[in-house]
Design a protein around this motif. Structure first.
Motif, PDB file in Angstrom:
ATOM      1  N   SER A 141      27.856  13.726  10.580  1.00 25.53           N
ATOM      2  CA  SER A 141      27.286  12.608   9.843  1.00 25.53           C
ATOM      3  C   SER A 141      28.251  11.431   9.886  1.00 25.53           C
ATOM      4  O   SER A 141      29.380  11.549  10.359  1.00 25.53           O
ATOM      5  N   GLU A 176      22.034  13.709  13.189  1.00 23.35           N
ATOM      6  CA  GLU A 176      22.545  13.642  11.810  1.00 23.35           C
ATOM      7  C   GLU A 176      21.377  13.709  10.827  1.00 23.35           C
ATOM      8  O   GLU A 176      20.272  13.253  11.115  1.00 23.35           O
ATOM      9  N   GLY A 177      21.616  14.269   9.661  1.00 27.05           N
ATOM     10  CA  GLY A 177      20.529  14.608   8.744  1.00 27.05           C
ATOM     11  C   GLY A 177      20.222  13.605   7.656  1.00 27.05           C
ATOM     12  O   GLY A 177      19.139  13.645   7.088  1.00 27.05           O
ATOM     13  N   GLN A 178      21.138  12.697   7.353  1.00 28.36           N
ATOM     14  CA  GLN A 178      20.935  11.830   6.203  1.00 28.36           C
ATOM     15  C   GLN A 178      19.774  10.858   6.390  1.00 28.36           C
ATOM     16  O   GLN A 178      19.091  10.490   5.432  1.00 28.36           O
ATOM     17  N   ILE A 179      19.509  10.460   7.619  1.00 30.70           N
ATOM     18  CA  ILE A 179      18.443   9.493   7.855  1.00 30.70           C
ATOM     19  C   ILE A 179      17.088  10.048   7.438  1.00 30.70           C
ATOM     20  O   ILE A 179      16.213   9.299   6.966  1.00 30.70           O
ATOM     21  N   GLY A 234      10.623  14.823  11.875  1.00 27.53           N
ATOM     22  CA  GLY A 234      12.047  15.032  11.619  1.00 27.53           C
ATOM     23  C   GLY A 234      12.358  16.456  11.185  1.00 27.53           C
ATOM     24  O   GLY A 234      13.351  17.052  11.625  1.00 27.53           O
ATOM     25  N   SER A 286      14.093  11.866  13.244  1.00 27.61           N
ATOM     26  CA  SER A 286      14.625  13.095  13.851  1.00 27.61           C
ATOM     27  C   SER A 286      16.121  13.016  14.130  1.00 27.61           C
ATOM     28  O   SER A 286      16.709  13.991  14.585  1.00 27.61           O
ATOM     29  N   GLY A 287      16.726  11.846  13.891  1.00 24.01           N
ATOM     30  CA  GLY A 287      18.153  11.694  14.140  1.00 24.01           C
ATOM     31  C   GLY A 287      18.494  11.353  15.574  1.00 24.01           C
ATOM     32  O   GLY A 287      19.662  11.378  15.957  1.00 24.01           O
ATOM     33  N   SER A 305      20.289   7.790  15.717  1.00 25.66           N
ATOM     34  CA  SER A 305      21.442   7.632  14.853  1.00 25.66           C
ATOM     35  C   SER A 305      22.723   7.451  15.664  1.00 25.66           C
ATOM     36  O   SER A 305      22.755   7.715  16.872  1.00 25.66           O
ATOM     37  N   ARG A 350      14.502  19.428  13.500  1.00 25.01           N
ATOM     38  CA  ARG A 350      15.688  20.112  12.977  1.00 25.01           C
ATOM     39  C   ARG A 350      15.486  21.612  12.855  1.00 25.01           C
ATOM     40  O   ARG A 350      16.431  22.385  12.973  1.00 25.01           O
ATOM     41  N   ALA A 354      20.670  19.816  15.327  1.00 27.02           N
ATOM     42  CA  ALA A 354      21.446  19.610  14.099  1.00 27.02           C
ATOM     43  C   ALA A 354      22.624  20.574  13.978  1.00 27.02           C
ATOM     44  O   ALA A 354      23.406  20.467  13.035  1.00 27.02           O
ATOM     45  N   ALA A 361      26.132  19.125  13.738  1.00 26.84           N
ATOM     46  CA  ALA A 361      25.929  17.674  13.737  1.00 26.84           C
ATOM     47  C   ALA A 361      26.971  16.980  12.885  1.00 26.84           C
ATOM     48  O   ALA A 361      27.431  17.522  11.883  1.00 26.84           O
TER      49      ALA A 361
END
Length: 534
Positions: free
Chosen positions: A249, A199-202, A234, A190-191, A194, A238, A244, A247
């Motif tokens: 990164s 953040e969304g990349q995870i 996750g 869910s970030g 992080s 979001r 998000a 957010a």
């Protein structure tokens, strides 16, 4: 980022962030003092300019001593291991607990995840495993026959893989078990764990674990379901919260850091070079464009990815240069971003000593967002260069921390719902062996009585129609008799029955029909381990 320090009975100190310590969380960090004896098959050699090379000795172990130890487990299984179901545990380190120098030694490239999982599952007490290795974390998720022995084996495996002494590793490792381990993965997806909350990349990296596992068949059913539920959590966080929105990164934080370190008058005119055109690199270009940077030189092995980025991002001039011109391009830049999967540094002190000064005689900035690092720490020894890595991004995101913590509290409600769903699914698995054994027991009785019946009737009087009618009658009787007991073995959250009631029903049926399910299931698991070792 503020951290919450917790000392365990073993003397291990937790360094997890304070915003990630929900009430009731147990065992934040555990020191595992026993070591597994089985050697590691996975070798990784990492070379750094500021540290010596390390490697793990690869060898195989199918010795009688190893097998006899497992046989002793089998003999003692009813007393020592059958009183609790196998544990899900996570052991690892992250940007919150370990510096980049240590994380890079433990980092496992994606193409080697399956190999690592295979080695972990070869350990005596590990049934299932998964590896989540990113620039900010290296975490190993396992299903263990015995959680403390399993974690001890994984710790030793990590030590041999990285070349880091186990005692040194333990100062930075965290370990979570069962519900705490599950919640942690849901928070990661869910970030919430992080460097930048939300953040969304995870999430895409968690998805990649499942994709790789499905493609190679290395994920067990518990770990597979765990990661799929984490992906669901996750996505919901979001979609259903504002965590998000806006957010930042790692890539955008790197751009922010570069602009912070440049003189204000030169920020938009600075010459930018990016080494690497992967996902992180593309995000760097996107954020450079959003800040008003008009031109960036991208150094990459081939032009295909750069062309694709150029087609997607229109409001910035993107110039491609081959990898052979990397040092030359660095000499013509004020800021160099590096984002590649290289295991060895691309820039060392010897590479920058002869570079010409920047346009304004300021220090040349190296912003390295790769793990393992692409820029050696020794580059900073040259007075005209400054090196920043992912650990230096914390100052960029500190300002937004309080707002994101408030949003994280909203996300915890969703995570708790998904956690309940996963635990209900896992609880339902506990009664499956009993259901199968009870059904098999009934079928054996049915088969025996049918055989007697058909023998009494005789072949001459037993027509196909009569035989089918008798079989259908016996099947109907058995199914109706089993319907009630099997209904009371359900524990999937679809009715009001509690887990305790369901387990009481399971144990009662085990006693009444002498099914001995728990011990037999354990013996099957240990037998598979013995067979695998031999």
């Amino acid at each position: 980022m503020a951290t919450a320090a917790t000392t365990t009975p073993c003397g291990f100190v937790s360094r997890l962030p304070s915003h990630q310590a929900p009430p009731g969380r147990k065992s934040q960090l555990l020191l595992i003092q026993e070591h597994a004896k089985k050697p590691c098959f996975f070798r990784r050699i990492t070379t750094r300019c500021d540290s010596s090379s390390s490697s793990a000795n690869a060898s195989s172990d199918s010795s009688p001593a190893s097998i006899s130890a497992l046989e002793r487990l089998k003999a003692a299984g009813a007393d020592r291991y059958t009183k609790e179901k196998c544990s899900i545990a996570v052991i690892g380190l992250s940007i919150h607990t370990a510096p980049v120098e240590m994380r890079e030694k433990l980092a496992i490239p994606e193409q080697q995840w399956c190999r690592a999982i295979g080695e972990l599952c070869d350990l005596n007490h590990i049934e299932e495993a998964a590896v989540l290795s990113t620039c900010n974390r290296m975490e190993i998720y396992v299903v263990a026959l015995s959680w403390h022995r399993g974690i001890s084996e994984v710790t030793e495996w990590m030590s041999k893989t990285s070349g880091i002494p186990a005692a040194e590793l333990r100062e930075h490792l965290f370990m979570l078990r069962d519900g705490d381990a599950t919640r942690h993965l849901f928070e990661v997806s869910s970030g919430l764990d992080s460097l930048v909350l939300g953040e969304g990349q995870i999430l895409s990296q968690v998805k990649q674990v499942v994709k790789n596992g499905q493609g190679s068949g290395v994920l067990g059913k518990n770990i597979d379901r765990l990661f799929k539920n984490a992906i669901t959590a996750g996505k919901r966080v979001r979609c259903e919260t504002s965590i998000a929105s806006g957010a930042v990164s790692v890539s955008s934080a790197a751009v922010e850091l570069a602009l912070m370190k440049l003189p204000v008058s030169q920020a938009l005119t600075a010459r930018m070079v990016l080494v690497g055109a992967g996902k992180m690199g593309k995000l760097v270009i996107k954020h450079l464009a959003s800040k008003g940077i008009e031109r960036v030189v991208v150094v990459n092995r081939s032009s295909e990815r750069v062309d694709a980025i150029r087609d997607d991002i229109k409001n910035i001039e993107i110039v491609y240069k081959p990898l052979e011109e990397m040092v030359k391009c660095a000499g013509e830049a004020d800021v160099i971003f590096t984002s590649t999967a290289s295991d060895t540094p691309l820039f060392l002190k010897s590479n920058v000593e002869n570079l010409p000064p920047t346009a304004n005689d300021d220090a040349r900035l190296f912003i390295d967002i790769s793990v393992p690092r692409n820029v050696g720490a020794c580059v900073s020894d040259h007075g005209s260069s400054k090196v920043f890595n992912v650990d230096d991004l914390k100052e960029v995101v500190e300002a937004n921390k309080e707002d994101r913590i408030r949003k994280a509290m909203e996300a915890q409600v969703i995570i708790s719902e998904e956690l309940k769903s996963f635990e209900a699914w896992r609880d339902s698995l506990e009664t499956v062996p009993t259901i199968k054994k009870l059904r098999s027991y009934a079928d054996r009785i049915k088969g025996s009585e049918l055989e007697k019946c058909f023998g009494k009737i005789g072949d001459e009087a037993l027509t196909k129609k009569t035989r089918r009618s008798i079989e259908e009658l016996s099947n109907g009787i058995v199914n109706k008799l089993l319907h009630g007991p099997l209904q009371h073995l359900r524990s999937d959250g679809s009715d009001s029955r509690t887990l305790e009631e369901t387990l009481d029903n399971m144990h009662a049926l085990n006693r009444m029909f002498s099914l001995d399910t728990v011990t037999s299931v354990f013996k099957q698991k240990v037998k598979s381990k013995v067979d695998k070792s031999s």
